[in-house]
Write an enzyme that holds these catalytic residues in place. Structure first.
Site, PDB file in Angstrom:
ATOM      1  N   ALA A  41       0.852  -1.184   0.000  1.00 29.27           N
ATOM      2  CA  ALA A  41       0.000   0.000   0.000  1.00 29.27           C
ATOM      3  C   ALA A  41       0.887   1.232   0.000  1.00 29.27           C
ATOM      4  O   ALA A  41       2.011   1.174   0.497  1.00 29.27           O
ATOM      5  CB  ALA A  41      -0.884  -0.015   1.231  1.00 29.27           C
ATOM      6  N   THR A  42       0.361   2.304  -0.562  1.00 30.01           N
ATOM      7  CA  THR A  42       1.254   3.454  -0.767  1.00 30.01           C
ATOM      8  C   THR A  42       0.860   4.730  -0.016  1.00 30.01           C
ATOM      9  O   THR A  42       0.827   4.715   1.196  1.00 30.01           O
ATOM     10  CB  THR A  42       1.457   3.691  -2.267  1.00 30.01           C
ATOM     11  N   THR A  43       0.542   5.808  -0.716  1.00 32.46           N
ATOM     12  CA  THR A  43       0.623   7.138  -0.114  1.00 32.46           C
ATOM     13  C   THR A  43      -0.544   7.542   0.789  1.00 32.46           C
ATOM     14  O   THR A  43      -1.700   7.413   0.397  1.00 32.46           O
ATOM     15  CB  THR A  43       0.742   8.172  -1.253  1.00 32.46           C
ATOM     16  N   SER A  87       0.851   2.443   5.136  1.00 28.27           N
ATOM     17  CA  SER A  87       1.538   2.095   3.898  1.00 28.27           C
ATOM     18  C   SER A  87       2.450   0.931   4.255  1.00 28.27           C
ATOM     19  O   SER A  87       2.689   0.660   5.419  1.00 28.27           O
ATOM     20  CB  SER A  87       2.331   3.290   3.376  1.00 28.27           C
ATOM     21  N   ALA A 216       3.256   4.266  -8.080  1.00 31.18           N
ATOM     22  CA  ALA A 216       2.613   3.377  -7.111  1.00 31.18           C
ATOM     23  C   ALA A 216       1.444   4.052  -6.401  1.00 31.18           C
ATOM     24  O   ALA A 216       0.753   3.424  -5.614  1.00 31.18           O
ATOM     25  CB  ALA A 216       3.642   2.896  -6.094  1.00 31.18           C
TER      26      ALA A 216
END
Lengths: 260, 226
Positions: A41-43, A87, A216
């Site tokens: 998972a990102t931002t 994240s 991403a």
């Protein structure tokens, strides 16, 4: 549904994590490895505004260069006055949020009152610390914790490092792969007297720029109707911003980009 | 080798039951009844800190009368079982019937095998998505489960309380009227109960995930005056 029974000296009290461990439902993390290629998972961003705190995150999860999920909800309400965004390795991260939310509710029911916001932040810190063996094998989970402190009558936010280090931020914080771009946008636009609406717009801008520069991070997906999760938390609790409102804000941003 | 005196099982059970009943009757009573938007639980409880009614899960409340430490321990077991089930499976898989059966086993076990039975009576109240799906499981000191409808009374003096309450029962009544009826039934003709003497909780059908709401004292006072 069997009822767990403990002797008085062996009672886990209001600690749900300990209870889960005692009944043998805790996972064995020793075999976890980055080589498993699980989604990441990102931002996410969080910022304080005049009468509360805002927390937001994009919806994308990636495995290497693949988009593995477009609708992941990495910002989760954990109780009436707090939320977590994460994240890192998605599986352990979502499990951590689930357990954290359950711990807060379990404590509240067992003790008849909620933990203080500081207490909740501390609890999350120990959960991140307990994940250290997995983090050493590449399964890092980076949470962000935001909530409204009813004792201090203000919004507060924290970020963490992999060892459970807990850092309270006074203005804003961004985490994940797009954090540099998202953080910069928030940094430039942040003021202590932002209204809730200004804060929402600022958070949307920050995620837009992060998605624009970081592969991403997912941007607003008008085609599928998937928008980032943006929520404010004030004295009256958690309030998730509706998709129509977000669609409107992102449309304005898109117009600006077109006319540049 | 000395032989213990033979005590016929009928007598042993009767004495245990009398002991438990006496303990339960010493405390104040509690009623639960349906109103137009769920279930309301009203307990006579002068303490503001030691609760008789508590939250178990999203739609389930626990109420106990008798010895505080005994029913509070049962409450904690219930919260643990419910939270573990919800964690392991899904929140939808936690239901009152399963909890009530577990409680019945534990209390029945204590009644027949322990030297002292539990001096408590408990209620598992579960609010459904419609009034016909509301559940009131009454578990007595010996582990008997009674699936009650519309209302349930726990504690001593249940006969006179039910004689006062039952004629007034109506599941379409407003919350304020339901609290009034419950307070009047608990008080009897010679007393009046004020908001400070009562602990009031609603399990309200609504959009919130957690239906359990503690009604504060000022709100209860306005209900009683209405």
């Amino acid at each position: 549904m069997t009822m767990p029974v403990f002797s008085a000296s062996n009672d886990p009290g209001a600690n749900f994590l300990e209870l889960v461990r005692r009944v043998g439902l805790s996972p064995d993390m020793s075999q976890w490895s980055e080589a498993l290629g699980v989604p990441h998972a990102t931002t996410c961003v969080a910022l304080r505004y005049s009468n509360g705190v805002l927390i937001a995150g994009d919806r994308r999860a990636t495995s290497g260069n693949w988009i593995s999920h477009r609708g992941m909800e990495k910002v989760v309400q954990t109780d009436r006055h707090s939320a977590v965004a994460i994240s890192g390795a998605a599986g352990p991260a979502m499990e951590m949020i689930k357990l954290f939310a359950l711990q807060l509710e379990h404590y509240e029911k067992m003790e008849g009152r909620s933990l203080s916001l500081e207490g909740k932040a501390n609890q999350l810190s120990s959960m991140v610390r307990n994940n250290l063996p997995a983090a050493m094998q590449g399964m890092v989970v980076m949470p962000l914790f935001a909530g409204f402190d009813l004792l201090a009558s203000q919004g507060r936010l924290w970020d963490y490092d992999a060892t459970g280090g807990r850092y309270e931020e006074r203005e804003y914080v961004a985490i994940g792969s797009g954090s540099m771009h998202a953080g910069t946008v928030v940094k430039v636009g942040w003021k202590s007297d932002l209204s809730a609406n200004d804060a929402i717009t600022l958070a949307c801008r920050s995620l837009w720029e992060a998605a624009d520069a970081d592969s991403a991070t997912g941007g607003p997906d008008a085609l599928r109707g998937v928008y980032p999760i943006v929520a404010t938390i004030d004295e009256n609790g958690w309030n998730k911003v509706g998709d129509e409102t977000l669609a409107g804000i992102f449309e304005v941003i898109a117009q600006e980009v077109r006319s540049r | 080798m000395s032989m213990p005196f033979y005590v016929p099982p009928e007598q042993m059970m009767k004495e245990k039951a009398d002991f438990a009943r006496k303990g339960i009757a010493r405390g104040r009573a509690l009623v639960a009844l349906q109103y137009n938007n769920g279930i309301v639980l009203v307990a006579e409880n002068p303490s503001n800190n030691l609760r008789k009614i508590s939250e178990i899960y999203d739609r389930i409340a626990f109420a106990g009368v008798g010895k505080y430490n005994e029913f509070d321990q049962l409450r904690q077991m219930g919260v643990r079982a419910a939270d573990l089930t919800g964690y392991q499976f899904s929140r939808a898989d936690v239901e009152g019937r399963g909890l009530a059966n577990q409680y019945a086993q534990i209390m029945g076990q204590a009644f027949t095998h322990e030297s002292k039975p539990l001096e408590v009576e408990i209620l598992i109240a579960e609010v459904g998505h419609s009034s016909s799906a509301d559940r009131l499981f009454h578990v007595t000191y010996d582990g008997t489960v009674i699936d009650e409808s519309q209302s349930c009374i726990l504690g001593g003096d249940t006969e006179s309380i039910s004689a006062r309450l039952n004629p007034t029962l109506d599941p379409t009544t407003e919350l304020s009227a339901a609290v009034q009826k419950a307070a009047a039934a608990l008080a009897g003709p010679d007393r009046t109960l004020t908001a400070e003497d009562l602990e009031v909780v609603t399990l309200a059908r609504g959009t919130e995930r957690r239906c359990f709401v503690r009604v504060d004292e000022t709100q209860v006072a306005t209900f009683l005056q209405a």
